[in-house]
Design a protein around this motif. Structure first.
Motif, short mmCIF file in Angstrom:
data_model
loop_
_atom_site.label_atom_id
_atom_site.label_comp_id
_atom_site.label_asym_id
_atom_site.label_seq_id
_atom_site.Cartn_x
_atom_site.Cartn_y
_atom_site.Cartn_z
N HIS A 1 -12.88 11.32 -6.28
CA HIS A 1 -12.62 11.07 -4.86
C HIS A 1 -11.22 11.53 -4.46
CE1 HIS A 1 -12.50 8.90 -1.01
NE2 HIS A 1 -11.32 8.43 -1.39
N LEU A 2 -10.25 11.34 -5.35
CA LEU A 2 -8.85 11.70 -5.06
C LEU A 2 -8.52 13.14 -5.41
CD1 LEU A 2 -7.25 8.40 -6.40
CD2 LEU A 2 -7.16 9.18 -4.02
N GLY A 3 -9.40 13.78 -6.16
CA GLY A 3 -9.10 15.14 -6.60
C GLY A 3 -8.02 15.18 -7.67
N LEU A 4 -7.96 14.13 -8.47
CA LEU A 4 -6.96 14.03 -9.54
C LEU A 4 -7.68 13.88 -10.88
CD1 LEU A 4 -4.56 11.45 -7.85
CD2 LEU A 4 -4.16 13.92 -8.06
N SER A 5 -6.95 14.08 -11.96
CA SER A 5 -7.52 13.89 -13.28
C SER A 5 -7.64 12.39 -13.57
CB SER A 5 -6.66 14.55 -14.35
OG SER A 5 -5.45 13.83 -14.50
N GLN A 6 -8.57 12.03 -14.44
CA GLN A 6 -8.71 10.62 -14.81
C GLN A 6 -7.44 10.10 -15.47
OE1 GLN A 6 -12.47 9.34 -16.66
NE2 GLN A 6 -13.32 11.38 -16.19
N ALA A 7 -6.78 10.95 -16.23
CA ALA A 7 -5.54 10.53 -16.90
C ALA A 7 -4.46 10.18 -15.88
CB ALA A 7 -5.05 11.64 -17.83
N THR A 8 -4.35 11.01 -14.82
CA THR A 8 -3.33 10.73 -13.80
C THR A 8 -3.64 9.44 -13.06
OG1 THR A 8 -2.86 13.08 -13.48
CG2 THR A 8 -2.26 11.60 -11.67
N SER B 1 -5.41 6.89 -14.15
CA SER B 1 -5.19 5.77 -15.07
C SER B 1 -3.70 5.44 -15.20
CB SER B 1 -5.77 6.11 -16.45
OG SER B 1 -5.50 5.08 -17.37
N ARG B 2 -2.88 6.48 -15.33
CA ARG B 2 -1.43 6.25 -15.45
C ARG B 2 -0.86 5.64 -14.18
NH1 ARG B 2 -1.94 11.06 -18.59
NH2 ARG B 2 -1.15 10.74 -20.71
N ALA B 3 -1.35 6.08 -13.02
CA ALA B 3 -0.88 5.53 -11.75
C ALA B 3 -1.25 4.06 -11.62
CB ALA B 3 -1.47 6.32 -10.59
N LEU B 4 -2.46 3.72 -12.01
CA LEU B 4 -2.90 2.33 -11.91
C LEU B 4 -2.15 1.41 -12.86
CD1 LEU B 4 -6.77 2.89 -11.70
CD2 LEU B 4 -5.31 1.99 -9.87
N ASN B 5 -1.69 1.97 -13.98
CA ASN B 5 -1.02 1.16 -14.99
C ASN B 5 0.49 1.27 -14.94
OD1 ASN B 5 -3.24 -0.11 -16.63
ND2 ASN B 5 -3.88 2.02 -16.73
N GLY B 6 1.03 1.92 -13.88
CA GLY B 6 2.46 1.90 -13.65
C GLY B 6 3.28 2.79 -14.55
N TYR B 7 2.70 3.85 -15.10
CA TYR B 7 3.49 4.74 -15.95
C TYR B 7 4.54 5.47 -15.13
CZ TYR B 7 0.49 4.14 -20.03
OH TYR B 7 -0.18 3.62 -21.12
N PRO B 8 5.77 5.59 -15.62
CA PRO B 8 6.87 6.15 -14.82
C PRO B 8 6.73 7.65 -14.53
CG PRO B 8 7.59 5.72 -17.07
CD PRO B 8 6.23 5.09 -16.93
N GLU B 9 5.91 8.38 -15.32
CA GLU B 9 5.80 9.83 -15.10
C GLU B 9 4.98 10.18 -13.86
OE1 GLU B 9 2.91 8.94 -18.62
OE2 GLU B 9 4.84 8.24 -17.87
N VAL B 10 4.29 9.18 -13.29
CA VAL B 10 3.54 9.42 -12.05
C VAL B 10 4.46 9.16 -10.87
CG1 VAL B 10 1.55 8.73 -10.67
CG2 VAL B 10 1.39 8.71 -13.17
N ASN B 11 4.59 10.15 -9.96
CA ASN B 11 5.53 9.96 -8.85
C ASN B 11 5.03 8.90 -7.87
OD1 ASN B 11 3.98 11.17 -6.58
ND2 ASN B 11 4.22 13.09 -7.72
N GLU B 12 5.95 8.37 -7.10
CA GLU B 12 5.66 7.22 -6.24
C GLU B 12 4.60 7.54 -5.20
OE1 GLU B 12 5.92 3.32 -4.84
OE2 GLU B 12 6.58 4.27 -6.72
#
Length: 337
Positions: free
Chosen positions: A9-16, A18-29
């Motif tokens: 739906h977002l046009g993003l990878s599952q990894a991205t 998942s990282r966004a949902l779990n607060g990983y710092p490498e995902v931009n705000e």
């Protein structure tokens, strides 16, 4: 809605995602916000088992009650827990409630830590030498405290200014001319009770007075009644400061039985956490209080927990809330020299 559906739906990878949902710092705000907003709109619920395997986090925060009867004996905790749960839920965490086993207060904490069933713990009612704090610090396990133990501490906490509460109450009575003042505070093992007693002694000492009438007991009406009967039957104080509104109810009952008029012959002040019934403004006469709402702690505790789990420095997550003195008709000038 699965993680794959949300990513497509977002046009993003599952990894991205998942990282966004779990607060990983490498995902931009900007991306993180976009993912979080979409997950709410589409009612995406993460697979907690998969999240734990991927991140090492359970998505759960725990509260351990001191006994299984605590919610029955103190129903205000039900409201507090509901509010904490709501604020944690807004940040993607669920709340797990447990109770300590009789005779083994640390058992639940040890099981939580050993099994990593929760990512962090919220504690309440700190004691002076609190074995829960010592154990969790030794294990390096994240926790926040409602209240704080004695002295300078390094963990996150939300507390009220217990020292200033007693300074305000004591100073107010001294300014009314009272010189024989009694303090009924909480159990001596609890940190807040010792802090209030220290403030009481310090404030009276500034006037050259000894704090001769101090009692430590639970917050019940019966405790207030018992100590008031003892004090008012001898060289009676002209004012009594209580740790809770129920204690003050007991003082009112004892004074009534002895024919002592509250507000004229005896002044009474209590701390009001805005949970006891009847409300302190409905006492007869209305009760003078130091006030700080018990429920004000809910959102700060939840936010501190989330920030701590996100890597914030524990000492940066410490808050002391001010206490307000509300003057009502339960206090008056000292009736005798």
């Amino acid at each position: 809605m699965t993680l794959k559906d949300l990513a497509e739906h977002l046009g993003l990878s599952q990894a991205t995602v998942s990282r966004a949902l779990n607060g990983y710092p490498e995902v931009n705000e900007k991306t993180r916000r976009r993912v979080l907003e979409a997950s709410k709109q589409l009612n995406y619920l993460p697979n907690l088992g998969a999240r734990k395997l991927a991140t090492g986090k359970s998505g759960m925060v725990g509260i351990v009650l001191k006994s299984c009867d605590e919610l029955v004996q103190a129903p205000e905790y039900v409201r507090m827990i509901a509010q904490i749960s709501r604020h944690l839920g807004d940040a993607g965490y669920d709340l797990l409630i447990n109770s300590a086993r009789q005779g083994n207060a640390l058992d639940s904490f040890k099981r939580f830590v050993a099994g990593r069933a929760v990512d962090g713990l919220i504690l309440n009612t700190p004691e002076v030498d609190d074995e829960r704090v010592a154990f969790l610090q030794e294990q390096g396990f994240p926790f926040v405290m409602h209240g704080r133990t004695a002295g300078e501490v390094s963990y996150p906490y939300y507390d009220i200014d217990n020292y200033d509460a007693l300074v305000q109450a004591s100073r107010f009575l001294l300014d009314l001319g009272h010189r024989r003042i009694a303090l009924l505070t909480g159990p001596a093992r609890q940190a807040f009770a010792l802090e209030r007693a220290r403030a009481f002694r310090d404030t009276l000492a500034q006037e050259g007075l000894a704090a001769e009438l101090i009692a430590f007991d639970d917050s019940s009406e019966e405790a207030g009644y018992h100590h008031a009967r003892l004090w008012l039957g001898g060289e009676a104080p002209t004012a009594i400061i209580c740790a809770s509104a129920p204690q003050a109810q007991g003082v009112y009952r004892a004074a009534g039985e002895l024919g002592i008029t509250i507000g004229r012959e005896l002044s009474v002040i209590a701390h009001d956490d805005v949970v006891s019934l009847p409300r302190t403004e409905h006492f007869d006469p209305p009760l003078t209080v130091t006030r700080s709402s018990f429920m004000d702690a809910c959102q700060p505790l939840a936010e501190m927990m989330v920030a701590l789990l996100d890597g914030a420095e524990p000492r940066s997550l410490q808050q002391v809330a001010p206490v307000e003195l509300i003057v009502r008709r339960s206090c008056g000038p000292c009736p005798r020299p």
